[in-house]
Design an enzyme around this catalytic site. Structure first.
Site, PDB file in Angstrom:
ATOM      1  N   ASP A 173      15.253  21.150  -7.128  1.00 10.90           N
ATOM      2  CA  ASP A 173      13.689  20.428  -7.490  1.00 10.90           C
ATOM      3  C   ASP A 173      13.882  19.037  -8.193  1.00 10.90           C
ATOM      4  OD1 ASP A 173      11.217  20.589  -7.637  1.00 10.90           O
ATOM      5  OD2 ASP A 173      10.936  22.229  -8.836  1.00 10.90           O
ATOM      6  N   ARG A 211      -0.419  19.978  -4.273  1.00  5.57           N
ATOM      7  CA  ARG A 211      -1.273  18.521  -4.480  1.00  5.57           C
ATOM      8  C   ARG A 211      -2.674  18.740  -3.739  1.00  5.57           C
ATOM      9  NH1 ARG A 211       2.270  18.380  -7.496  1.00  5.57           N
ATOM     10  NH2 ARG A 211       3.977  16.983  -7.718  1.00  5.57           N
ATOM     11  N   ASP A 234       4.365 -12.157  -7.177  1.00  7.06           N
ATOM     12  CA  ASP A 234       4.028 -11.220  -8.008  1.00  7.06           C
ATOM     13  C   ASP A 234       2.841 -11.214  -8.881  1.00  7.06           C
ATOM     14  OD1 ASP A 234       5.045  -9.403 -10.391  1.00  7.06           O
ATOM     15  OD2 ASP A 234       7.090 -10.010 -10.083  1.00  7.06           O
ATOM     16  N   LYS A 259       1.520   4.273 -15.107  1.00  2.95           N
ATOM     17  CA  LYS A 259       0.155   4.090 -14.676  1.00  2.95           C
ATOM     18  C   LYS A 259      -0.706   4.292 -15.650  1.00  2.95           C
ATOM     19  CE  LYS A 259      -1.100   3.097 -10.984  1.00  2.95           C
ATOM     20  NZ  LYS A 259      -1.496   1.848 -10.229  1.00  2.95           N
ATOM     21  N   THR A 306      -4.119   6.742 -10.546  1.00  6.26           N
ATOM     22  CA  THR A 306      -3.899   7.901  -9.906  1.00  6.26           C
ATOM     23  C   THR A 306      -4.101   9.291 -10.696  1.00  6.26           C
ATOM     24  OG1 THR A 306      -1.766   9.194  -9.314  1.00  6.26           O
ATOM     25  CG2 THR A 306      -1.416   7.613 -11.128  1.00  6.26           C
ATOM     26  N   ASP A 307      -4.355  10.069 -10.045  1.00 10.98           N
ATOM     27  CA  ASP A 307      -4.556  11.702 -10.731  1.00 10.98           C
ATOM     28  C   ASP A 307      -3.332  11.818 -11.682  1.00 10.98           C
ATOM     29  OD1 ASP A 307      -3.008  12.403  -8.814  1.00 10.98           O
ATOM     30  OD2 ASP A 307      -4.324  14.262  -8.348  1.00 10.98           O
ATOM     31  N   GLU A 308      -2.207  11.444 -11.415  1.00 12.74           N
ATOM     32  CA  GLU A 308      -1.168  11.920 -12.064  1.00 12.74           C
ATOM     33  C   GLU A 308      -0.956  11.536 -13.614  1.00 12.74           C
ATOM     34  OE1 GLU A 308       2.649  11.397  -9.677  1.00 12.74           O
ATOM     35  OE2 GLU A 308       1.621  11.361  -7.848  1.00 12.74           O
ATOM     36  N   TYR A 356       6.801   7.022 -13.589  1.00  8.44           N
ATOM     37  CA  TYR A 356       5.700   6.439 -12.902  1.00  8.44           C
ATOM     38  C   TYR A 356       4.316   6.871 -13.484  1.00  8.44           C
ATOM     39  CZ  TYR A 356       1.994   6.392  -8.930  1.00  8.44           C
ATOM     40  OH  TYR A 356       0.792   6.037  -8.500  1.00  8.44           O
TER      41      TYR A 356
HETATM   42  P1  NAD Z   1       2.885   1.320  -2.047  1.00  9.40           P
HETATM   43  O1  NAD Z   1       4.240   1.566  -2.761  1.00  9.40           O
HETATM   44  O2  NAD Z   1       3.004   1.732  -0.423  1.00  9.40           O
HETATM   45  O3  NAD Z   1       2.547  -0.286  -1.995  1.00  9.40           O
HETATM   46  C1  NAD Z   1       2.437  -0.808  -3.395  1.00  9.40           C
HETATM   47  C2  NAD Z   1       2.463  -2.475  -2.730  1.00  9.40           C
HETATM   48  O4  NAD Z   1       2.535  -3.378  -3.913  1.00  9.40           O
HETATM   49  C3  NAD Z   1       3.685  -2.846  -1.872  1.00  9.40           C
HETATM   50  O5  NAD Z   1       3.259  -3.591  -0.724  1.00  9.40           O
HETATM   51  C4  NAD Z   1       4.491  -3.884  -2.776  1.00  9.40           C
HETATM   52  O6  NAD Z   1       5.193  -4.919  -2.319  1.00  9.40           O
HETATM   53  C5  NAD Z   1       3.661  -4.188  -3.815  1.00  9.40           C
HETATM   54  N1  NAD Z   1       4.071  -4.596  -4.944  1.00  9.40           N
HETATM   55  C6  NAD Z   1       4.829  -3.826  -6.008  1.00  9.40           C
HETATM   56  N2  NAD Z   1       5.076  -4.762  -6.862  1.00  9.40           N
HETATM   57  C7  NAD Z   1       4.305  -5.843  -6.910  1.00  9.40           C
HETATM   58  C8  NAD Z   1       4.289  -7.004  -7.578  1.00  9.40           C
HETATM   59  N3  NAD Z   1       4.983  -6.922  -9.010  1.00  9.40           N
HETATM   60  N4  NAD Z   1       3.479  -8.077  -7.519  1.00  9.40           N
HETATM   61  C9  NAD Z   1       2.745  -7.830  -6.435  1.00  9.40           C
HETATM   62  N5  NAD Z   1       2.914  -6.947  -5.249  1.00  9.40           N
HETATM   63  C10 NAD Z   1       3.741  -5.803  -5.666  1.00  9.40           C
HETATM   64  O7  NAD Z   1       1.977   2.093  -2.852  1.00  9.40           O
HETATM   65  P2  NAD Z   1       0.674   2.640  -2.270  1.00  9.40           P
HETATM   66  O8  NAD Z   1       0.826   4.248  -2.119  1.00  9.40           O
HETATM   67  O9  NAD Z   1       0.198   2.107  -1.404  1.00  9.40           O
HETATM   68  O10 NAD Z   1      -0.465   2.702  -3.703  1.00  9.40           O
HETATM   69  C11 NAD Z   1      -1.072   1.683  -3.884  1.00  9.40           C
HETATM   70  C12 NAD Z   1      -1.915   2.117  -5.432  1.00  9.40           C
HETATM   71  O11 NAD Z   1      -2.582   3.228  -5.311  1.00  9.40           O
HETATM   72  C13 NAD Z   1      -0.679   2.028  -6.487  1.00  9.40           C
HETATM   73  O12 NAD Z   1      -1.383   1.427  -7.597  1.00  9.40           O
HETATM   74  C14 NAD Z   1      -0.720   3.589  -6.875  1.00  9.40           C
HETATM   75  O13 NAD Z   1      -0.284   3.783  -8.105  1.00  9.40           O
HETATM   76  C15 NAD Z   1      -2.163   4.021  -6.645  1.00  9.40           C
HETATM   77  N6  NAD Z   1      -2.411   5.541  -5.895  1.00  9.40           N
HETATM   78  C16 NAD Z   1      -1.565   5.857  -4.919  1.00  9.40           C
HETATM   79  C17 NAD Z   1      -1.583   7.183  -4.395  1.00  9.40           C
HETATM   80  C18 NAD Z   1      -0.765   7.698  -3.422  1.00  9.40           C
HETATM   81  O14 NAD Z   1      -0.720   8.890  -2.967  1.00  9.40           O
HETATM   82  N7  NAD Z   1      -0.011   6.758  -2.741  1.00  9.40           N
HETATM   83  C19 NAD Z   1      -2.515   7.958  -5.005  1.00  9.40           C
HETATM   84  C20 NAD Z   1      -3.395   7.610  -6.077  1.00  9.40           C
HETATM   85  C21 NAD Z   1      -3.289   6.171  -6.525  1.00  9.40           C
HETATM   86  P1  TYD Z   2       5.249  12.699  -3.099  1.00  8.74           P
HETATM   87  O1  TYD Z   2       4.750  12.480  -1.589  1.00  8.74           O
HETATM   88  O2  TYD Z   2       6.733  11.926  -3.442  1.00  8.74           O
HETATM   89  O3  TYD Z   2       4.262  12.358  -3.973  1.00  8.74           O
HETATM   90  P2  TYD Z   2       3.846  12.722  -5.572  1.00  8.74           P
HETATM   91  O4  TYD Z   2       5.277  13.008  -6.190  1.00  8.74           O
HETATM   92  O5  TYD Z   2       3.331  11.433  -6.034  1.00  8.74           O
HETATM   93  O6  TYD Z   2       2.886  13.873  -5.756  1.00  8.74           O
HETATM   94  O7  TYD Z   2       5.542  14.267  -3.243  1.00  8.74           O
HETATM   95  C1  TYD Z   2       4.439  15.324  -2.928  1.00  8.74           C
HETATM   96  C2  TYD Z   2       4.792  16.617  -3.218  1.00  8.74           C
HETATM   97  O8  TYD Z   2       6.011  17.036  -2.163  1.00  8.74           O
HETATM   98  C3  TYD Z   2       5.706  16.730  -4.477  1.00  8.74           C
HETATM   99  O9  TYD Z   2       5.238  17.929  -5.092  1.00  8.74           O
HETATM  100  C4  TYD Z   2       6.884  16.544  -4.305  1.00  8.74           C
HETATM  101  C5  TYD Z   2       7.223  17.110  -3.000  1.00  8.74           C
HETATM  102  N1  TYD Z   2       8.223  16.638  -2.182  1.00  8.74           N
HETATM  103  C6  TYD Z   2       9.227  17.447  -1.681  1.00  8.74           C
HETATM  104  O10 TYD Z   2       9.012  18.677  -1.461  1.00  8.74           O
HETATM  105  N2  TYD Z   2      10.196  17.044  -0.553  1.00  8.74           N
HETATM  106  C7  TYD Z   2      10.314  15.785  -0.494  1.00  8.74           C
HETATM  107  O11 TYD Z   2      11.307  15.429   0.333  1.00  8.74           O
HETATM  108  C8  TYD Z   2       9.528  14.767  -1.031  1.00  8.74           C
HETATM  109  C9  TYD Z   2       9.541  13.336  -0.871  1.00  8.74           C
HETATM  110  C10 TYD Z   2       8.360  15.379  -1.812  1.00  8.74           C
END
Ligand code: NAD
Ligand code: TYD
Length: 355
Positions: free
Chosen positions: A289, A222, A57, A162, A132-134, A158
């Site tokens: 939604d 998005r 962790d 972040k 993230t951009d969020e 979330y």
């Molecule tokens: P993910 O959920 O697929 O993976 C997260 C990983 O972190 C997993 O392998 C999980 O086991 C590990 N993890 C969770 N809690 C932990 C802890 N306490 N200690 C050690 N490991 C832990 O996420 P992702 O989509 O690969 O995102 C990775 C990073 O990028 C995140 O910080 C996320 O906020 C950021 N991010 C994601 C997106 C996206 O579209 N997925 C976009 C922008 C930024």
């Molecule tokens: P998601 O992949 O969960 O990413 P984020 O919420 O971080 O942008 O969702 C992408 C977009 O798709 C978001 O506007 C929510 C929408 N969405 C659906 O319409 N249906 C779904 O089943 C999911 C998971 C997401």
């Protein structure tokens, strides 16, 4: 040697695979293996001596300190997080624990290690925080895309968690001088994406004859980036980013959710037509939604392009085709996720480590 956290997840896993393929420098991969961590993603580097996997962790400072002392990395890249907005709505606690408290503990362990490094290594050390951009909140239709100077206005548990972690990283630089870099990226898609997020969920549901759930009117926007482009941006920022700076990462690919779903349906119609001759889009179902659903995200990635010369290699059209094809070609990976086999194996092979 670099230390990557969350390297069994979607983006971290892609990063580790690409890093070892293109860079060659050894990686310590610290991942808790939550439901989102999947060692099958790392199968190609399982017996690679440059890859050291540790199940643990980021919030365990003694373990992190031990790993830092043992491996002496020149950089720490923090991908580890709880990452799914819908899960954060149902249960925000884990998001605060890992994304906020975990990042704090990680920063403290890294600060202790960095502080004792000899001058040259201390100056060269980097802590790169993947965000993230969020954190910037939501845009209206005519607003300019998010720049690094936008205010933080997170709207979901979330994104709030972040945002908090980004603030901690910033403060550890300004207060203690820790050499940090932060990247704020738009929505990623590509191989090894856990099928709870929109794109892999739609591919999987389409192929198994299930409804394709579109939240609300499906007109939320998005800005999609192919995951390997995100990884190349992180490598570039690590290599040449200015210490203390944040860099927005995006691919100039704004799409409405309904368009994304229809594009996937069209690709599947071409690559794997339904047995009954119907089109996949007949499976689209509008559902209730998401509460507090952000309407539009869009990234202005000019700083990264102008300062560091980074550009994405994929358009949305090329990236989504590769992605759909990857899911068709990698059904064993998908099936292991769907039937939960990846979890059983994880628990047997890797008990959680402590210092
Ligand atoms: P993910 O959920 O697929 O993976 C997260 C990983 O972190 C997993 O392998 C999980 O086991 C590990 N993890 C969770 N809690 C932990 C802890 N306490 N200690 C050690 N490991 C832990 O996420 P992702 O989509 O690969 O995102 C990775 C990073 O990028 C995140 O910080 C996320 O906020 C950021 N991010 C994601 C997106 C996206 O579209 N997925 C976009 C922008 C930024
Ligand atoms: P998601 O992949 O969960 O990413 P984020 O919420 O971080 O942008 O969702 C992408 C977009 O798709 C978001 O506007 C929510 C929408 N969405 C659906 O319409 N249906 C779904 O089943 C999911 C998971 C997401």
């Amino acid at each position: 040697m670099i230390l990557v956290t969350g390297g069994a997840g979607f983006i971290g896993g892609n990063f580790v695979l690409d890093w070892l393929a293109e860079h060659g420098e050894p990686v310590v991969n610290l991942d808790k293996l939550t439901y989102a961590g999947n060692l099958n993603t790392l199968a190609a580097v399982q017996s690679d001596t440059r890859h050291h996997f540790v199940r643990g962790d980021i919030g365990d400072p003694a373990l992190v300190a031990q790993l830092l002392a043992e491996y002496q990395p020149r950089a720490v890249l923090n991908f580890a997080a709880e990452s799914h907005v819908d899960r954060s709505i149902h249960g925000p606690g884990e998001f605060i624990q890992t994304n906020v408290v975990g990042t704090f503990n990680l920063l403290e362990a890294v600060r202790g290690y960095w502080h004792e490094l000899p001058a040259g290594r201390k100056a060269a050390f980097r802590f790169l925080h993947v965000s993230t951009d969020e954190v910037y909140g939501t845009l209206s239709a005519g607003d300019p895309p998010f720049a690094e100077t936008n205010r933080y206005e997170p709207n979901s548990p979330y994104s709030a968690s972040k945002a908090a972690s980004d603030h901690l990283v910033r403060a550890w630089h300004h207060t203690y001088g820790l050499p940090v870099l932060t990247t704020n990226c738009s929505n990623n898609y590509g191989p090894y994406h856990f099928p709870e997020k929109l794109i892999p969920l739609v591919i999987l549901n389409a192929l198994t004859g299930k409804p394709l759930p579109v939240y609300g009117d499906g007109q939320q926007i998005r800005d999609w980036l192919y995951v390997k482009d995100h990884c190349s941006a992180i490598r570039r920022v690590l290599e040449a980013g200015r210490v203390g700076q944040t860099y927005n990462v995006g691919g100039w690919n704004e799409k409405a959710n309904l368009d994304v779903v229809q594009t996937i349906c069209g690709l599947l119609d071409e690559l794997k037509p339904r047995d009954d001759g119907q089109l996949y889009r007949t499976q689209i179902t509008f559902v209730t939604d998401r509460p507090g659903h952000d309407r539009r995200y869009a990234i202005d990635a000019r700083k990264l392009e102008q300062e560091l010369g980074w550009k994405p290699a994929e358009t949305f059209e090329s990236g989504i085709r590769k992605t759909v094809q990857w899911y068709l070609d990698n059904q064993p990976w998908v099936q292991n996720v769907v039937n939960g086999a990846y979890r059983e194996w994880t628990d047997k092979q890797y008990p959680l480590q402590h210092a």
